[in-house]
Design a protein around this motif. Sequence first.
Motif: not given
Length: 193
Positions: A154-157, A184-187, A189-193
């Motif tokens: 998903r990160c790649f796409f 839930p990992i995407f919340s 990931i979004l906070s890290k970038n």
Amino acid sequence: MFGTLYYNPAFARSNWLLALSEFLDIKLEGKVSYESPEFNKLFPLERTPAFISSNGFKLTESLAIAYYLVNKSKNPEFSGITEEEKASNWKWYSFITSDMINLVSAILDDSNSDKNLNKLSENFEKNLQYIDDYLSKNKSLVSDSIVICDIFARCFFIMIKGFKLDYSKYENINRFIEDVSIHPIFSKILSKN
């Protein structure tokens, strides 16, 4: 502190690993590689991601770092439950990090001739079709549960969408991205970038 992860916020191979460690409840210090003067001394090839544990163990390569983090966590089933699921997880992760990311890098290389660019684009479309066909029969890349390769895919796409590489005609890939995006990992990931 479990260790330090050196990463590049713009690169799909490394920009999500801090969120993965947080999701797995592993405390990593994240450092942007090009802002860290010690990085090139610790890792002379200057490639990200790069990890150094609190006891000095060094590891490079996205797949190896993800594997290490998952297996050191209290949630090793995030790479699959059965041996077959685990093997499939790392197969898909490897395919995306090597075949797909390398193709994207080659396509975006300005030094390509038109003939070479056409061949690269054909290979890219062939790989997208392969993934889409697989996802036409499967909810995700390994099992009905979302595992680490699904998160990485998903990160790649999302990354290639930013590079204006169009995959909108691949309905199963787009459905997959939507399904995986609720993890839930995407919340994190979004906070890290």
